[in-house]
Design an enzyme around this catalytic site. Structure first.
Site, PDB file in Angstrom:
ATOM      1  N   PRO A  80       0.824  -1.211   0.000  1.00 39.71           N
ATOM      2  CA  PRO A  80       0.000   0.000   0.000  1.00 39.71           C
ATOM      3  C   PRO A  80       0.859   1.262   0.000  1.00 39.71           C
ATOM      4  O   PRO A  80       1.843   1.332   0.749  1.00 39.71           O
ATOM      5  CB  PRO A  80      -0.799  -0.112   1.304  1.00 39.71           C
ATOM      6  N   GLY A  82       1.948   5.143   0.850  1.00 39.44           N
ATOM      7  CA  GLY A  82       1.712   6.118   1.927  1.00 39.44           C
ATOM      8  C   GLY A  82       1.394   5.505   3.278  1.00 39.44           C
ATOM      9  O   GLY A  82       0.684   6.105   4.077  1.00 39.44           O
ATOM     10  N   SER A  83       1.894   4.299   3.560  1.00 41.70           N
ATOM     11  CA  SER A  83       1.616   3.670   4.859  1.00 41.70           C
ATOM     12  C   SER A  83       2.879   3.503   5.682  1.00 41.70           C
ATOM     13  O   SER A  83       2.902   2.721   6.627  1.00 41.70           O
ATOM     14  CB  SER A  83       0.994   2.286   4.655  1.00 41.70           C
ATOM     15  N   GLY A  84       3.960   4.150   5.300  1.00 46.06           N
ATOM     16  CA  GLY A  84       5.223   4.005   6.028  1.00 46.06           C
ATOM     17  C   GLY A  84       5.882   2.667   5.749  1.00 46.06           C
ATOM     18  O   GLY A  84       6.750   2.224   6.507  1.00 46.06           O
ATOM     19  N   LEU A  85       5.481   1.999   4.661  1.00 51.12           N
ATOM     20  CA  LEU A  85       6.056   0.686   4.350  1.00 51.12           C
ATOM     21  C   LEU A  85       7.085   0.766   3.221  1.00 51.12           C
ATOM     22  O   LEU A  85       7.437  -0.252   2.620  1.00 51.12           O
ATOM     23  CB  LEU A  85       4.947  -0.306   3.980  1.00 51.12           C
ATOM     24  N   GLY A  86       7.529   1.958   2.925  1.00 50.88           N
ATOM     25  CA  GLY A  86       8.623   2.111   1.958  1.00 50.88           C
ATOM     26  C   GLY A  86       8.199   1.967   0.508  1.00 50.88           C
ATOM     27  O   GLY A  86       8.991   1.518  -0.329  1.00 50.88           O
ATOM     28  N   ASP A 130      15.553   3.017   3.870  1.00 53.37           N
ATOM     29  CA  ASP A 130      14.450   2.450   3.077  1.00 53.37           C
ATOM     30  C   ASP A 130      14.961   1.797   1.796  1.00 53.37           C
ATOM     31  O   ASP A 130      14.653   0.636   1.506  1.00 53.37           O
ATOM     32  CB  ASP A 130      13.441   3.545   2.693  1.00 53.37           C
TER      33      ASP A 130
HETATM   34  O1  PMV Z   1      10.263   7.895   7.405  1.00 49.55           O
HETATM   35  P1  PMV Z   1      10.693   6.500   7.685  1.00 49.55           P
HETATM   36  O2  PMV Z   1       9.605   5.551   8.000  1.00 49.55           O
HETATM   37  O3  PMV Z   1      11.612   5.947   6.634  1.00 49.55           O
HETATM   38  O4  PMV Z   1      11.596   6.547   9.024  1.00 49.55           O
HETATM   39  C1  PMV Z   1      12.491   7.561   9.299  1.00 49.55           C
HETATM   40  C2  PMV Z   1      13.502   7.070  10.293  1.00 49.55           C
HETATM   41  C3  PMV Z   1      14.177   8.164  11.097  1.00 49.55           C
HETATM   42  O5  PMV Z   1      15.149   7.537  11.913  1.00 49.55           O
HETATM   43  C4  PMV Z   1      13.179   8.869  11.982  1.00 49.55           C
HETATM   44  C5  PMV Z   1      14.843   9.212  10.210  1.00 49.55           C
HETATM   45  C6  PMV Z   1      16.030   8.712   9.415  1.00 49.55           C
HETATM   46  O6  PMV Z   1      16.353   9.406   8.424  1.00 49.55           O
HETATM   47  O7  PMV Z   1      16.678   7.716   9.782  1.00 49.55           O
END
Ligand code: PMV
Length: 308
Positions: A80, A82-86, A130
């Site tokens: 999905p 926009g769910s923080g799953l990269g 990510d």
């Molecule tokens: O935005 P995300 O889910 O990829 O997470 C960011 C992770 C942090 O440690 C908050 C920021 C970073 O750049 O490492």
């Protein structure tokens, strides 16, 4: 025609503390995004003209890494957006693998470097967590020093990250998306203000670093009980740093009675939480009941790869 797929990712331990040189561990999960690319007379994505406003990661990738004819691209899969799953990292890595394959190139390290470069060009404060996780698969550990299992090093300005392979057992996880959109930049800035003005914040960051190191040992020994305890402790520490939210706390607390542990994942402030559990159906049900969107996922999956 070339088809490539990438997994989604989540940060298991160490977010925010990684900004201050502590280690972080992220894992690939079995929700995949697929990209199909074929040479064409005109650039299209899912039947529409390729446009910077909607397809910035692909446009930037082609600008930097493609000199061939236009491409007709189809995207799909279960990840999905926009769910923080990269999902943007997964799209960038899978699309760049298609470009490399069509140019006769094969190199995971180069794919990770290109994917990070493209993500950084679009999101100027991105870290390589990510793109490295989705490209490599399994798990990765990021730290300020080169250690055993070193894969590659990537930098932004003066900051250098060393990315290491981390063997991950098959873990059963449930992600709960709060549906609250919270951009990473302001949350990182909030933690920085606290960190720079308060010695206690430094102690919290140190403890997150220690927890992450212990979590790496748990992953090696498949000790889910202790790993879960560490995740819950990490959530409490992240809450002290001010990056949890009422929605995240609600989903974490609701999941805990049926889980080894649970925590927010990623930048926080909204976004998603993750629970480690051997009863994913039940955890998914409580997350849904509390207004979140659950995704049952497994780890131990390959990174970006070509599909036959
Ligand atoms: O935005 P995300 O889910 O990829 O997470 C960011 C992770 C942090 O440690 C908050 C920021 C970073 O750049 O490492």
């Amino acid at each position: 025609m070339v088809v490539a797929s990438s997994p989604g990712k989540l940060i298991l331990l160490g977010e925010h503390a990684v900004v201050y040189g502590r280690p972080a561990v992220a894992v690939a999960v079995d929700l995949r995004l697929r990209v199909e690319a074929r040479l064409s007379g005109v650039c299209r994505v899912n039947g529409y003209p390729m446009d910077w406003r909607y397809h910035s990661y692909m446009v930037k990738s082609m600008e930097r890494h493609w000199s061939g004819p236009p491409l007709d691209v189809i995207t799909g899969g279960e990840l999905p957006p926009g769910s923080g799953l990269g999902s943007s990292a997964a799209l960038t890595s899978a699309f760049n693998l298609c470009l490399m394959e069509m140019s006769g190139e094969h190199d995971e390290k180069e794919l990770a470097r290109r994917s990070y470069g493209v993500e950084l060009a679009i999101q100027s404060n991105a870290s390589p967590i990510d793109t490295s996780t989705v490209t490599h698969g399994q798990g990765i550990m990021v730290s300020p020093e080169r250690e055993e299992g070193h894969l590659w090093s990537l930098s932004r300005g003066d900051t250098e990250w060393h990315v290491h392979h981390c063997q991950v057992p098959e873990l059963s996880l449930v992600i709960g998306n709060t549906g609250v959109h919270a951009p990473t930049g302001p949350l990182v800035a909030k933690v920085r203000r606290f960190y720079e003005s308060n010695a206690f914040a430094k102690e919290v960051v140190d403890e997150i670093g220690q927890i992450t190191r212990e979590g790496l040992v748990c992953l090696r020994h498949n000790d889910v009980t202790r790993l879960g305890e560490l995740m819950t402790r990490d959530h409490r520490l992240l809450a002290i740093l001010g990056v949890s939210s009422p929605e995240l706390d609600k989903l974490v607390e609701a999941s805990l009675p049926h889980s080894y542990g649970a925590k927010l994942t990623g930048a926080g402030g909204g976004g998603s939480m993750v629970a480690l559990t051997d009863d994913p159906g039940r955890v998914a049900a409580v997350i849904r009941r509390r207004g979140g969107t659950p995704y049952v996922v497994r780890t131990g999956v390959p990174g970006t790869m070509l599909e036959v």
